[in-house]
Motif scaffolding. Sequence first.
Motif, PDB file in Angstrom:
ATOM      1  N   UNK A  81       0.840  -1.203   0.000  1.00 23.82           N
ATOM      2  CA  UNK A  81       0.000   0.000   0.000  1.00 23.82           C
ATOM      3  C   UNK A  81       0.873   1.251   0.000  1.00 23.82           C
ATOM      4  N   UNK A  82       0.608   2.178  -0.947  1.00 22.69           N
ATOM      5  CA  UNK A  82       1.401   3.403  -1.056  1.00 22.69           C
ATOM      6  C   UNK A  82       0.522   4.660  -1.061  1.00 22.69           C
ATOM      7  N   UNK A  83      -0.737   4.516  -0.695  1.00 28.16           N
ATOM      8  CA  UNK A  83      -1.610   5.678  -0.613  1.00 28.16           C
ATOM      9  C   UNK A  83      -2.548   5.824  -1.798  1.00 28.16           C
ATOM     10  N   UNK A  84      -3.224   6.964  -1.870  1.00 31.56           N
ATOM     11  CA  UNK A  84      -4.183   7.204  -2.940  1.00 31.56           C
ATOM     12  C   UNK A  84      -4.355   8.705  -3.153  1.00 31.56           C
ATOM     13  N   UNK A  85      -4.995   9.040  -4.250  1.00 26.93           N
ATOM     14  CA  UNK A  85      -5.366  10.416  -4.550  1.00 26.93           C
ATOM     15  C   UNK A  85      -6.779  10.385  -5.113  1.00 26.93           C
ATOM     16  N   UNK A  86      -7.617  11.308  -4.690  1.00 25.12           N
ATOM     17  CA  UNK A  86      -8.987  11.371  -5.210  1.00 25.12           C
ATOM     18  C   UNK A  86      -9.341  12.837  -5.420  1.00 25.12           C
ATOM     19  N   UNK A  87      -9.838  13.166  -6.625  1.00 22.28           N
ATOM     20  CA  UNK A  87     -10.129  14.546  -6.993  1.00 22.28           C
ATOM     21  C   UNK A  87     -11.436  14.620  -7.783  1.00 22.28           C
ATOM     22  N   UNK A  88     -12.110  15.761  -7.654  1.00 24.18           N
ATOM     23  CA  UNK A  88     -13.289  16.036  -8.463  1.00 24.18           C
ATOM     24  C   UNK A  88     -12.896  16.927  -9.636  1.00 24.18           C
ATOM     25  N   UNK A  89     -13.615  16.768 -10.733  1.00 23.03           N
ATOM     26  CA  UNK A  89     -13.378  17.563 -11.935  1.00 23.03           C
ATOM     27  C   UNK A  89     -14.557  18.523 -12.114  1.00 23.03           C
ATOM     28  N   UNK A  90     -14.289  19.812 -12.184  1.00 16.23           N
ATOM     29  CA  UNK A  90     -15.332  20.815 -12.365  1.00 16.23           C
ATOM     30  C   UNK A  90     -15.335  21.301 -13.811  1.00 16.23           C
ATOM     31  N   UNK A  91     -16.433  21.899 -14.201  1.00 19.05           N
ATOM     32  CA  UNK A  91     -16.612  22.268 -15.612  1.00 19.05           C
ATOM     33  C   UNK A  91     -15.595  23.296 -16.096  1.00 19.05           C
ATOM     34  N   UNK A  92     -15.010  24.092 -15.199  1.00 22.45           N
ATOM     35  CA  UNK A  92     -14.024  25.089 -15.619  1.00 22.45           C
ATOM     36  C   UNK A  92     -12.576  24.619 -15.441  1.00 22.45           C
ATOM     37  N   UNK A 126     -14.971  12.937 -11.788  1.00 21.92           N
ATOM     38  CA  UNK A 126     -13.977  12.755 -10.741  1.00 21.92           C
ATOM     39  C   UNK A 126     -13.106  11.546 -11.031  1.00 21.92           C
ATOM     40  N   UNK A 127     -11.995  11.465 -10.308  1.00 21.43           N
ATOM     41  CA  UNK A 127     -11.116  10.310 -10.482  1.00 21.43           C
ATOM     42  C   UNK A 127     -10.412   9.992  -9.170  1.00 21.43           C
ATOM     43  N   UNK A 128     -10.034   8.730  -9.035  1.00 18.81           N
ATOM     44  CA  UNK A 128      -9.264   8.272  -7.879  1.00 18.81           C
ATOM     45  C   UNK A 128      -8.148   7.378  -8.394  1.00 18.81           C
ATOM     46  N   UNK A 129      -6.972   7.534  -7.790  1.00 14.42           N
ATOM     47  CA  UNK A 129      -5.811   6.730  -8.170  1.00 14.42           C
ATOM     48  C   UNK A 129      -5.303   5.991  -6.939  1.00 14.42           C
TER      49      UNK A 129
END
Length: 300
Positions: A81-92, A126-129
Amino acid sequence: MANQIISVGKNELTQEDVQTLKQTIAKDLNDSQFKLFLSMCEKTGANPIVNEIHPSVFKGQMTVQFGYDFYIRKAKEAEGYKGYDVQLIHENDEFKVARKQDNEGRSYMVVEQHEITFPRGKVIGGYAIAYRDGVTPFMTLMEVTEVEHLRKSNIGMQKTMWTNYFEDMFKKHILKRALKSAFGLEFDDNPIESSSNEVPEYKPRERKDITPQQEVIDSDQSKQDTPEDKTVALKKEMKQKFIQLGIKTNQAINEYIAKNNVKLSNPATESELIGLIQLLDMNLEMQAVQNNTDDDELPE
């Protein structure tokens, strides 16, 4: 009757815990469904006391949902396990995804560009890695249209949470998918048939370290609980959760209830109190996520 326990991962549920579950989050389950729910808790190691798993009933059928924190805990327990990243994508936002190939010729997605401009506009995706040592980072990418059905759910609490806390719920949903795929977490939020023939036998073990001061709850005593007793217990649990959120005055409580459009009768019914407690649990989970951001998320 000796106090009894079941194991959920590294923790244990006492008979008192089991009785509390029966009177609160599992109130709508029949006896067979409740036994199945406890069996699933023991088998998966998910602890219902800390919101890692919770049941619901719709049209007589039980659905078990695994919480966001459970996926994170199981991923952390996995090798590499090395962690994660999760972000939302907005229209702008300026957002671009590209495909690359690893040394074995397997294709995978990477975020090539994600630049943020304010105002960001509404959420469109959105995306999560998920990062794992020695493995190509696994990314889950979703558009908002893929979860619109959850905002229109026939399940009241699910619809409420996805409507009032859409961005948080969307991030959790995406991250759960990424962690599940990257770490092979085979837990599904699906309806479960619960006929008596399918319920695994529940055999709690006797606690070996009972002290003279430990209260023992007898099953015959629990059968004598009145609706008033259950309401009192629910109100006590509700007040404790308000305190955990830092809401300690009647004025602050009333403001919270009004802000979240919570409808309470006078006096409040059991179902209303349970719904409010579930909402408070979700807020506590969100609070914990915010407090642990530095530990769980990788920098952009």
